[in-house]
Design a protein around this motif. Structure first.
Motif, short mmCIF file in Angstrom:
data_model
loop_
_atom_site.label_atom_id
_atom_site.label_comp_id
_atom_site.label_asym_id
_atom_site.label_seq_id
_atom_site.Cartn_x
_atom_site.Cartn_y
_atom_site.Cartn_z
N ILE A 108 0.74 -1.17 0.12
CA ILE A 108 0.11 -0.07 0.03
C ILE A 108 0.74 1.24 -0.12
O ILE A 108 0.74 2.36 -0.87
CB ILE A 108 -0.85 0.00 1.24
N ALA A 109 1.88 1.29 0.83
CA ALA A 109 2.94 2.34 1.03
C ALA A 109 3.44 2.49 -0.40
O ALA A 109 3.87 3.81 -0.89
CB ALA A 109 3.88 2.19 2.31
N ALA B 96 3.35 7.98 2.63
CA ALA B 96 3.91 6.68 2.36
C ALA B 96 5.12 6.49 3.70
O ALA B 96 5.10 5.56 4.07
CB ALA B 96 4.81 6.77 1.06
N ALA B 97 5.78 7.62 3.80
CA ALA B 97 6.82 7.72 4.96
C ALA B 97 6.14 7.22 6.34
O ALA B 97 6.97 6.40 6.94
CB ALA B 97 7.45 8.89 4.98
N LYS B 98 5.08 7.75 6.66
CA LYS B 98 4.30 7.32 7.89
C LYS B 98 4.28 5.73 8.01
O LYS B 98 4.44 5.34 8.88
CB LYS B 98 3.33 8.14 8.20
N LEU C 207 12.94 2.10 1.03
CA LEU C 207 12.23 3.04 0.34
C LEU C 207 12.02 4.53 1.18
O LEU C 207 12.01 5.43 0.56
CB LEU C 207 10.84 2.50 0.12
N LEU C 208 12.09 4.02 2.42
CA LEU C 208 12.16 5.34 3.44
C LEU C 208 13.46 6.31 3.13
O LEU C 208 13.06 7.43 3.24
CB LEU C 208 11.94 4.94 4.87
N ALA C 209 14.52 5.55 2.97
CA ALA C 209 15.68 6.26 2.82
C ALA C 209 15.81 7.00 1.52
O ALA C 209 16.31 8.25 1.45
CB ALA C 209 16.84 5.21 2.88
N GLN C 210 14.93 6.25 0.50
CA GLN C 210 14.71 6.93 -0.68
C GLN C 210 14.01 8.40 -0.71
O GLN C 210 14.31 9.27 -1.33
CB GLN C 210 14.28 6.05 -1.82
N ILE C 211 12.96 8.01 0.04
CA ILE C 211 12.21 9.39 0.25
C ILE C 211 12.86 10.40 0.94
O ILE C 211 12.38 11.60 0.57
CB ILE C 211 10.83 8.81 1.06
#
Length: 265
Positions: free
Chosen positions: A52-53, A78-80, A101-105
């Motif tokens: 989903i994120a 998405a980060a949350k 993915l969080l590091a990319q964001i």
């Protein structure tokens, strides 16, 4: 139960990738949300939440500051969700994917665009495109043509060492608008007027150019009231940069560069 959830998740992904039916995206998201809600502390629940994120992240990537701004806050959502996966299911495969993915964001990036030649005694602008930055460090360093030739083939640590030893004519920290949305934005910053000459404008996300995670951009700029127009390879018009009037009796010296394949320079 865990094995059954895993099978159901694989089945959902297969149907979504290969099926053709009305409201496919909405149905897929609803099914993933059901697994995520019913099994929040599990491999399958974490994977469903990640999918989903990831979908929300892809919507956020469609944001266009100059056109469609409807997806501006999707990366925040998405980060949350990714942070929740890491917190609730830290040992899962989904948590590892969430961390990447969080590091990319949250990654920091910027580029700068500036005119190669600017007028003497007049301030000029530099366009900064940036992501996840609240300020940028700038320095203006006087640079001769020879110094530029010597440095232009340097890369990485060698380039930074040379730039760091130069005494800047001007040095400052420029605040940038903080949108808090993980998106890429653009703004123009003012460069104060400079005397005639050649300069290296160095921009970085950190004051210490040799610091960890420092991102550095260098732009050679010329300050002159002279401009030129080529009509063909043999004719060159020399003009006043501000008025456009031709400069009489101008002396022109041309340079030609050739690449030496043996020295790679």
């Amino acid at each position: 139960k865990a094995a059954l959830n895993d099978i159901n998740l694989k089945r959902l992904k297969f149907v979504f990738e290969h099926g053709v039916f009305p409201n496919k995206d909405a149905s897929y998201m609803l099914a993933l949300q059901t697994i995520s809600n019913d099994y929040p502390i599990s491999e399958a629940g974490a994977e469903a939440t990640f999918l989903i994120a990831e979908s929300i992240f892809l919507k956020g990537e469609q944001y266009d500051n100059n056109a469609d701004t409807s997806n501006r806050l999707e990366l925040v959502k998405a980060a949350k969700m990714l942070e929740d996966i890491i917190k609730k299911n830290p040992t899962t495969i989904a948590a590892k994917k969430a961390a990447n993915l969080l590091a990319q964001i949250k990654s920091v990036a910027f580029t700068a665009t500036v005119e190669k030649v600017n007028s003497i005694g007049l301030p000029f602008r530099t366009l900064i495109s940036y992501k996840n930055l609240t300020s940028i460090h700038a320095r203006i360093i006087p640079f001769s043509h020879k110094e530029f030739i010597d440095i232009k083939d340097k890369y990485g640590v060698d380039w930074i060492k040379i730039i760091s030893t130069k005494t800047p004519l001007k040095k400052w920290q420029q605040p940038l608008p903080d949108s808090k949305d993980f998106q890429t934005h653009g703004t123009e910053i003012k460069i104060d007027a400079l005397a005639s000459g050649t300069y290296m404008m160095v921009l970085s996300n950190q004051e210490n150019l040799s610091g960890d995670n420092a991102i550095i951009a260098g732009h050679l700029i010329h300050v002159s009231n002279i401009s030129s127009v080529n009509s063909n390879s043999d004719v060159l018009f020399v003009l006043d940069r501000n008025s456009g009037e031709p400069l009489r009796n101008a002396s022109v010296q041309s340079y030609n560069t050739q690449y030496d394949y043996s020295t790679r320079k």
